[in-house]
Design a protein around this motif. Sequence first.
Motif: not given
Length: 131
Positions: A3, A5, A25, A32, A35, A61, A88-89, A92-93, A95
Amino acid sequence: MKIAVTAENGQIFQHFGKSKQFAIYEAENSQVVRKQVLDAGENGHGALAGLLAANGVTVLICGGIGAGARQALAANRIGLVAGASGSTDDAVQAYLAGELSDNPAGQCNHHHEGGEHTCGTGGCGHHHAAE
């Protein structure tokens, strides 16, 4: 799954075509596992999709993104979640938890004449008068 971002200082950068960095990620089983940061260099809109594809990215993203960039991502079989903002973290979480999806409000229309606009939910700060 990889992923990407759009990133600036740990936050989602709001203009895909002007992204200088991507947080990448790697996820397995919705977690994850790695990274890293990918520098975009001087690549522009169309070339960024190829750069992401060459690095094995399967989902992007971002904040705002134009129609041409959406098409370039689709041509490279990269899924898109536009209209995102914040960390960003956290994105992703969200998503990975199934709580973040593509927002059509993330469409960015830079190629119209005159006026200001915003990209995504946070605005990209791109103003046509300054071009």
